[in-house]
Write a protein that holds these residues in place. Structure first.
Motif, mmCIF file in Angstrom:
data_model
loop_
_atom_site.group_PDB
_atom_site.id
_atom_site.type_symbol
_atom_site.label_atom_id
_atom_site.label_comp_id
_atom_site.label_asym_id
_atom_site.label_seq_id
_atom_site.Cartn_x
_atom_site.Cartn_y
_atom_site.Cartn_z
ATOM 1 N N VAL A 1 0.861 -1.183 0.000
ATOM 2 C CA VAL A 1 0.000 0.000 0.000
ATOM 3 C C VAL A 1 0.893 1.227 0.000
ATOM 4 C CG1 VAL A 1 -1.762 1.278 1.245
ATOM 5 C CG2 VAL A 1 -1.819 -1.221 1.235
ATOM 6 N N GLU A 2 1.020 1.866 -1.137
ATOM 7 C CA GLU A 2 1.927 3.005 -1.277
ATOM 8 C C GLU A 2 1.141 4.239 -1.697
ATOM 9 O OE1 GLU A 2 4.763 2.906 -0.227
ATOM 10 O OE2 GLU A 2 5.522 0.868 -0.368
ATOM 11 N N PRO A 3 0.506 4.931 -0.747
ATOM 12 C CA PRO A 3 -0.278 6.109 -1.097
ATOM 13 C C PRO A 3 0.575 7.235 -1.667
ATOM 14 C CG PRO A 3 0.041 5.989 1.269
ATOM 15 C CD PRO A 3 0.556 4.710 0.701
ATOM 16 N N ASP A 4 1.878 7.169 -1.428
ATOM 17 C CA ASP A 4 2.751 8.238 -1.906
ATOM 18 C C ASP A 4 3.655 7.750 -3.038
ATOM 19 O OD1 ASP A 4 4.060 6.503 -0.267
ATOM 20 O OD2 ASP A 4 4.710 8.008 1.195
ATOM 21 N N ALA A 5 3.083 6.909 -3.916
ATOM 22 C CA ALA A 5 3.873 6.343 -5.006
ATOM 23 C C ALA A 5 4.424 7.428 -5.928
ATOM 24 C CB ALA A 5 3.020 5.351 -5.807
ATOM 25 N N SER A 6 3.631 8.487 -6.159
ATOM 26 C CA SER A 6 4.102 9.567 -7.022
ATOM 27 C C SER A 6 5.323 10.259 -6.421
ATOM 28 C CB SER A 6 2.984 10.591 -7.241
ATOM 29 O OG SER A 6 1.905 10.017 -7.946
ATOM 30 N N LEU A 7 5.357 10.358 -5.082
ATOM 31 C CA LEU A 7 6.504 10.975 -4.419
ATOM 32 C C LEU A 7 7.724 10.064 -4.499
ATOM 33 C CD1 LEU A 7 4.841 12.552 -1.249
ATOM 34 C CD2 LEU A 7 5.516 13.664 -3.384
ATOM 35 N N GLN A 8 7.515 8.766 -4.387
ATOM 36 C CA GLN A 8 8.628 7.825 -4.549
ATOM 37 C C GLN A 8 9.212 7.946 -5.961
ATOM 38 O OE1 GLN A 8 7.549 3.831 -3.538
ATOM 39 N NE2 GLN A 8 6.655 4.397 -1.579
ATOM 40 N N ASP A 9 8.324 8.061 -6.928
ATOM 41 C CA ASP A 9 8.776 8.190 -8.309
ATOM 42 C C ASP A 9 9.531 9.504 -8.497
ATOM 43 O OD1 ASP A 9 8.720 7.273 -11.155
ATOM 44 O OD2 ASP A 9 7.610 9.144 -11.413
ATOM 45 N N ARG B 1 10.348 13.442 3.102
ATOM 46 C CA ARG B 1 10.599 12.138 3.725
ATOM 47 C C ARG B 1 10.923 11.084 2.674
ATOM 48 N NH1 ARG B 1 5.860 8.791 6.669
ATOM 49 N NH2 ARG B 1 5.353 8.423 4.487
ATOM 50 N N GLN B 2 10.213 11.096 1.542
ATOM 51 C CA GLN B 2 10.479 10.123 0.491
ATOM 52 C C GLN B 2 11.858 10.322 -0.128
ATOM 53 O OE1 GLN B 2 9.029 7.412 -0.373
ATOM 54 N NE2 GLN B 2 7.354 7.675 1.097
ATOM 55 N N HIS C 1 14.759 7.450 -0.082
ATOM 56 C CA HIS C 1 15.502 7.046 -1.284
ATOM 57 C C HIS C 1 17.001 7.194 -1.054
ATOM 58 C CE1 HIS C 1 15.632 6.249 -5.661
ATOM 59 N NE2 HIS C 1 16.756 6.962 -5.607
ATOM 60 N N LEU C 2 17.389 8.309 -0.458
ATOM 61 C CA LEU C 2 18.809 8.527 -0.141
ATOM 62 C C LEU C 2 19.315 7.442 0.798
ATOM 63 C CD1 LEU C 2 20.484 11.912 0.673
ATOM 64 C CD2 LEU C 2 20.935 9.953 2.116
ATOM 65 N N GLY C 3 18.499 7.078 1.791
ATOM 66 C CA GLY C 3 18.894 6.037 2.734
ATOM 67 C C GLY C 3 19.120 4.695 2.062
ATOM 68 N N LYS C 4 18.301 4.386 1.050
ATOM 69 C CA LYS C 4 18.478 3.120 0.329
ATOM 70 C C LYS C 4 19.789 3.124 -0.457
ATOM 71 C CE LYS C 4 13.558 1.998 -0.094
ATOM 72 N NZ LYS C 4 12.408 1.815 -1.030
ATOM 73 N N VAL D 1 18.754 17.874 2.367
ATOM 74 C CA VAL D 1 17.494 17.226 2.745
ATOM 75 C C VAL D 1 17.083 17.646 4.155
ATOM 76 C CG1 VAL D 1 16.366 15.002 3.188
ATOM 77 C CG2 VAL D 1 17.884 15.261 1.220
ATOM 78 N N ASN D 2 18.037 17.656 5.069
ATOM 79 C CA ASN D 2 17.736 18.063 6.447
ATOM 80 C C ASN D 2 17.276 19.519 6.502
ATOM 81 O OD1 ASN D 2 18.368 15.574 7.555
ATOM 82 N ND2 ASN D 2 20.504 16.093 7.912
#
Length: 350
Positions: free
Chosen positions: A218-226, A258-259, A263-266, A316-317
């Motif tokens: 369940v990824e309600p923020d899929a557009s932000l991930q993209d 946050r997204q 992504h940076l963390g990954k 980012v911070n």
């Protein structure tokens, strides 16, 4: 004095030694620094907003008024109880670093109000930092460096948070969930809280791997991930498009930042695992990369090495803080962050 081992750090934060008058807590994980500082500060006074016993300063406050720090450290409590002086540093200016180091030395030796506790929160201080050296060399002060949490620490944190709400994960589900978590403390806590809400606080339910996968799907923020994926891939237009689509669908700028951090963390996780000898696909899986994005993430990880990611982390911070505290248009803050990342990516050949 230097505190480096996790058990001694945790013990000090919950029960600081009476002779310690100052602590410098520093690291690139700002939320981890703030979390540990808050734990320590609450041993001094339970009400961190107490206007009589608590003084909160920033580097801007100190730069604007040379005597403000000394005034805070010499002030006596008007209502009884111990005084707390808490300082949050937003930059690493050499002049501020030296001024704080000098004040810390005096205070650690009892030169100001000996009953006051000085807690300084800073970013990643290098070994040449005068403030870090002063804290580590003084018998009346401690220096605590916050490093990335190990997998075992993250698993323990997750189990404890779930247990507090009377829910749990099976062992294989816990392994999967931990592998998907960002390694930034604040984001970690948010994802754990989201999982608790999904399971149902107080329900006594233990979630298995299949049910967890349904939650992760369940990824309600899929557009932000993209948007984050495209930004780190150097595709500014696509990143802007994803961001604007997500905001139009009701997502917030805070979640957008946050997204980017996730992504940076990954990418950081992939780098760290590969440096430790892991294969590319193994590292991507352990970092929680969705299989459809594996090829692109590994392409990005080859260009985005740890030093470059650390530079972006500062941006980012700053964006995270700006979306929460300033009067600037939040969407503009996030869009500027994505454009900055895209430009860096293009300069690296992505």
């Amino acid at each position: 004095m230097i505190l480096a081992k996790r058990p001694e750090i945790d013990r000090f934060l919950s029960r600081p030694e009476p002779g310690i008058r100052a602590a410098v807590i520093h690291g690139k994980d700002r939320s981890g620094v703030a979390e540990r500082a808050t734990t320590l500060c609450k041993t001094v006074t339970p009400d961190l907003n107490d206007p009589f016993n608590v003084t909160l300063l920033t580097d801007t406050d100190i730069d604007a008024d040379d005597g403000r720090l000394e005034d805070a450290l010499t002030a006596m409590s008007l209502m009884g109880g111990r005084r707390l002086v808490r300082i949050r540093l937003g930059n690493e200016k050499a002049s501020t670093d030296k001024a704080l180091a000098a004040a810390l030395k005096i205070h650690a030796d009892g030169g100001y109000n000996p009953d006051a506790m000085l807690v300084i929160e800073a970013g990643g201080l290098g070994r040449d930092s005068a403030l870090r050296k002063a804290a580590e060399a003084s018998k009346g002060a401690v220096g605590i460096a916050c490093y990335e949490d190990e997998t075992g620490d993250v698993a323990r944190m997750t189990r404890e948070a779930l247990a507090a709400e009377k829910v749990s994960l099976s062992s294989d589900a816990l392994d999967r969930f931990v592998s998907r978590l960002p390694r930034e403390r604040g984001l970690m806590r948010q994802e754990i809280e989201r999982l608790i809400l999904y399971i149902g606080p107080g329900s006594g339910i233990q979630l298995g791997l299949d049910d967890l996968e349904a939650h992760l799907g369940v990824e309600p923020d899929a557009s932000l991930q993209d948007a984050a994926l495209q930004a780190f891939g150097g595709k500014a237009a696509a990143a802007q498009s994803g961001l604007r689509r997500a905001l139009a669908e009701g997502e917030s700028s805070v979640v957008a930042v946050r997204q980017v951090s996730i992504h940076l963390g990954k990418l950081r996780r992939i780098n760290i695992l590969q440096n430790a000898g892991a294969g590319a696909k193994e590292a991507a899986k352990a970092a929680g990369v969705f299989w459809k994005q594996e090829a692109e993430m590994l392409r990005q990880a080859r260009a985005w090495r740890l030093p470059e990611l650390d530079q972006v982390l500062e941006s980012v911070n700053s964006a995270d803080l700006a979306t929460r505290t300033t009067g600037m248009p939040e969407a503009l803050i996030v869009e500027r962050l994505l454009l900055e990342i895209s430009a860096r990516a293009r300069r690296m050949g992505l």
